[in-house]
Design a protein around this motif. Structure first.
Motif, mmCIF file in Angstrom:
data_model
loop_
_atom_site.group_PDB
_atom_site.id
_atom_site.type_symbol
_atom_site.label_atom_id
_atom_site.label_comp_id
_atom_site.label_asym_id
_atom_site.label_seq_id
_atom_site.Cartn_x
_atom_site.Cartn_y
_atom_site.Cartn_z
ATOM 1 N N TRP A 1 -105.004 11.254 104.640
ATOM 2 C CA TRP A 1 -104.681 10.119 103.770
ATOM 3 C C TRP A 1 -103.490 10.435 102.877
ATOM 4 N N PHE A 2 -103.299 11.689 102.508
ATOM 5 C CA PHE A 2 -102.203 12.036 101.617
ATOM 6 C C PHE A 2 -100.856 11.777 102.287
ATOM 7 N N SER A 3 -100.702 12.223 103.527
ATOM 8 C CA SER A 3 -99.438 11.997 104.234
ATOM 9 C C SER A 3 -99.283 10.532 104.634
ATOM 10 N N ASN A 4 -100.386 9.893 105.037
ATOM 11 C CA ASN A 4 -100.311 8.473 105.400
ATOM 12 C C ASN A 4 -99.970 7.608 104.185
ATOM 13 N N ALA A 5 -100.471 8.011 103.015
ATOM 14 C CA ALA A 5 -100.172 7.256 101.796
ATOM 15 C C ALA A 5 -98.675 7.296 101.503
ATOM 16 N N PHE A 6 -98.046 8.452 101.755
ATOM 17 C CA PHE A 6 -96.597 8.529 101.549
ATOM 18 C C PHE A 6 -95.875 7.543 102.454
ATOM 19 N N GLU A 7 -96.282 7.483 103.705
ATOM 20 C CA GLU A 7 -95.632 6.558 104.645
ATOM 21 C C GLU A 7 -95.752 5.119 104.147
ATOM 22 N N ASP A 8 -96.983 4.731 103.747
ATOM 23 C CA ASP A 8 -97.196 3.357 103.288
ATOM 24 C C ASP A 8 -96.392 3.053 102.027
ATOM 25 N N ILE A 9 -96.447 3.964 101.066
ATOM 26 C CA ILE A 9 -95.727 3.742 99.803
ATOM 27 C C ILE A 9 -94.223 3.708 100.044
ATOM 28 N N SER A 10 -93.732 4.636 100.864
ATOM 29 C CA SER A 10 -92.307 4.681 101.170
ATOM 30 C C SER A 10 -91.849 3.399 101.863
ATOM 31 N N ASP A 11 -92.648 2.914 102.802
ATOM 32 C CA ASP A 11 -92.302 1.671 103.500
ATOM 33 C C ASP A 11 -92.240 0.500 102.528
ATOM 34 N N ARG A 12 -93.229 0.437 101.649
ATOM 35 C CA ARG A 12 -93.260 -0.679 100.695
ATOM 36 C C ARG A 12 -92.060 -0.635 99.751
#
Length: 586
Positions: free
Chosen positions: A130-141
């Motif tokens: 979740w930590f790495s996936n959260a970066f992807e989501d936040i970065s995309d947003r």
């Protein structure tokens, strides 16, 4: 939560800075593309003003075509910039996600044995993911929503202000109200998002725990209990999900109302300006085009912000671990342990797992170089604790432990573990091939060395009986092997490692008598020239030890050879020996 959010964003930002060139190129491309998208309505304004202005059709047509050509060039430039942004973002995002996963894994692995004893493996795995996936989501947003939105709104306000300040005031006022409502709502909803994340973590931990103990659940008739308990957790997750989703629905209803207010309000103002001859038909086209852009960008703004905070909440659990100092750390000036003889000393050692559970109190024990010592005693006497403290699985509360005169707290943990081989009572293997599991003791060992170690541990025969031989995968935790087979593989791994200090913690407890005899022969060769600590309840396995140390209540109560201890009129060792010899303990 605020401190964790700041720490999470700080970690993410440091990772981004490692790829600052790609990041800057991506930001510049996205901002430029967003700016170009705002300039297109300006030319459409001119286009419709030409249509409404009258004049010779040939002249007007040339003007219209000129505007279309400009729009086409802008569209192509915009298309190219978006492509640059997508490729560069893909580059640095994938790199950063890999870096974050590696960072989390490396830091997690350095936590103490006690940390893992108190944590669910499934939850830890989820936190890394979740930590790495959260970066992807936040970065995309941020890159694809927040950045273009900020750019578009800023430029739209500037253009509208150039036509008339009233139009800009309407948009700015509406945006201020919209952002304020979003901020208040997001802060209100965050507590429920955090609670949902925590409950989902509990659900994952429960799943991992029961799946690991699947056999116990079925054989002890725990199926109905566990299914019911899991249903209680999932129902709590369901209720929290429903609540957060309904809150989103309520907000979207209010957001839709604000959109209507802006559209009606700005056109009401525009009509007044048109009556005064300030705005043209093209201006109405311009306003409508900008409203469409604003609505497209801001409609998901609330959801985007809540999504960012939800992902931050997901990441906060891993951030908490990254922010937790390792319980056991190398000293700042730690040296590499040098084992020349293998002398081990416990001097006035105090240790307790909890303040109310004292295990060792001023414990003293000296093991001579290359001496073979057995630790025995009733359960809870502290035998395994002595070994754990020697290997620095836990730090002592007082006293000191020395190896060849070097305090183990003043040497690197890696060098300490490199000097010792451990065969635990219940060895756990990797879900890898048998050759990989044995070679783990010496990564650069040849196949011939692996096979020789396996023969010495009496496991070559059963390995050879498998269709895939040494390439056979053993299953998670080695479940495809029997307890005795796992133990022999672990012994082969220790034989291959050939460390100067050898620890055997009930290493032959799962073996039948014939296998134990063969293993004892292999261990006799393995133990030669090494300092050896053996923990055993089966006293027949330690008769030939140089010294037997009897522990009870966290202290040494007796010590000597098998012969000397059994000759005493009364001794704890003699009682245990007679009890086992009489067949009461197997």
């Amino acid at each position: 939560m605020k401190s964790n959010t700041k720490r999470t964003l700080s970690i993410y930002w440091r990772s981004v800075l490692k790829y600052r060139t790609a990041f800057c190129v991506s930001v510049a491309s996205i901002v430029s593309a967003a700016l170009l998208s705002v300039t297109i309505p300006i030319f459409f304004k001119s286009f419709f003003d030409l249509l409404a202005g009258g004049g010779p059709r040939d002249v007007v047509a040339k003007g219209l075509i000129a505007n279309l050509m400009i729009i086409a060039v802008i569209e192509m430039l915009q298309w190219g910039l978006w492509r640059v942004g997508t490729f560069t973002t893909s580059h640095f995002q994938s790199q950063i996600m890999a870096d974050l996963s590696n960072q989390c894994y490396a830091y997690l692995q350095c936590h103490s044995f006690g940390f893992f004893d108190n944590s669910f493996v499934g939850s830890l795995v989820k936190r890394i993911k979740w930590f790495s996936n959260a970066f992807e989501d936040i970065s995309d947003r941020v890159m694809w929503n927040l950045l273009p939105l900020t750019t578009n709104i800023t430029f739209i306000v500037i253009v509208l202000a150039s036509r008339n300040a009233s139009l800009a005031v309407v948009v700015v006022s509406w945006m201020a109200l919209f952002i304020a409502v979003n901020t208040i709502f997001t802060a209100f909803k965050m507590r429920y998002d955090l609670e949902r994340t925590k409950t989902e973590t509990e659900s994952t931990g429960f799943l991992a725990d029961t799946m690991t103990n699947h056999g116990t659940v079925r054989l002890f008739n725990g199926y109905e209990r566990e299914v019911s308990a899991f249903a209680v957790i999932t129902d709590k997750v369901r209720r929290l999900r429903k609540l957060t989703w309904n809150l989103d629905n309520i907000f979207e209803a209010g957001q839709g109302f604000l959109v209507v207010v802006l559209e009606i309000g700005i056109f009401y103002v525009a009509i007044g300006l048109w009556k005064r001859g300030i705005l043209t038909l093209g201006d109405f086209v311009l306003i409508q085009a900008y409203l469409i852009q604003i609505f497209m960008r801001v409609w998901d703004f609330g959801r985007m912000m809540r999504h960012i905070f939800e992902r931050l909440a997901d990441a906060s659990e891993m951030t908490e671990i990254l922010s937790t100092q390792h319980e056991i750390r190398d000293a700042r000036d730690a040296k590499v342990l040098s084992v020349t003889e293998g002398k081990i000393e416990f001097i006035d050692v105090d240790f307790f797992y909890h303040k109310t559970r004292n295990i060792l109190k001023r414990f003293n024990l000296t093991i001579a170089p290359r001496e073979h010592v057995a630790l025995i005693g009733p359960s809870g006497a502290g035998k395994t604790t002595v070994v754990k403290l020697l290997l620095r699985m836990h730090d002592i509360a007082g006293g000191k432990i020395l190896i060849d005169g070097q305090r183990i707290t003043q040497v690197t943990q890696e060098s300490l573990w490199r000097a010792a081989s451990l065969v635990p009572q219940d060895p756990i293997l990797f879900h890898r091939s048998l050759v990989e599991n044995i070679r783990y003791g010496k990564p650069d060992a040849t196949d011939a060395e692996v096979i020789e170690a396996a023969k010495s541990a009496n496991c070559h025969e059963f390995i050879s009986s498998f269709p895939d031989g040494y390439a056979t995968f053993v299953g998670e935790r080695g479940v495809k092997l029997s307890g005795g087979e796992r133990q022999r593989v672990a012994i082969a791994r220790a034989i291959l490692r050939n460390a100067p200090i050898l620890v055997l913690d009930e290493a032959t407890s799962s073996l039948d008598s014939e296998s134990e005899r063969l293993i004892q022969e292999a261990l006799a060769t393995l133990m030669s020239g090494k300092t050896v600590i053996v923990i055993a309840h089966r006293l027949s396995t330690i008769k030939k030890m140089d010294r037997i140390v009897v522990m009870d209540g966290g202290r040494v109560v007796e010590e000597g050879t098998h012969g000397s201890l059994t000759k005493q009129k009364t001794s704890l060792y003699k009682e245990l020996w007679l009890l086992q010899a009489g067949g009461f303990i197997v």
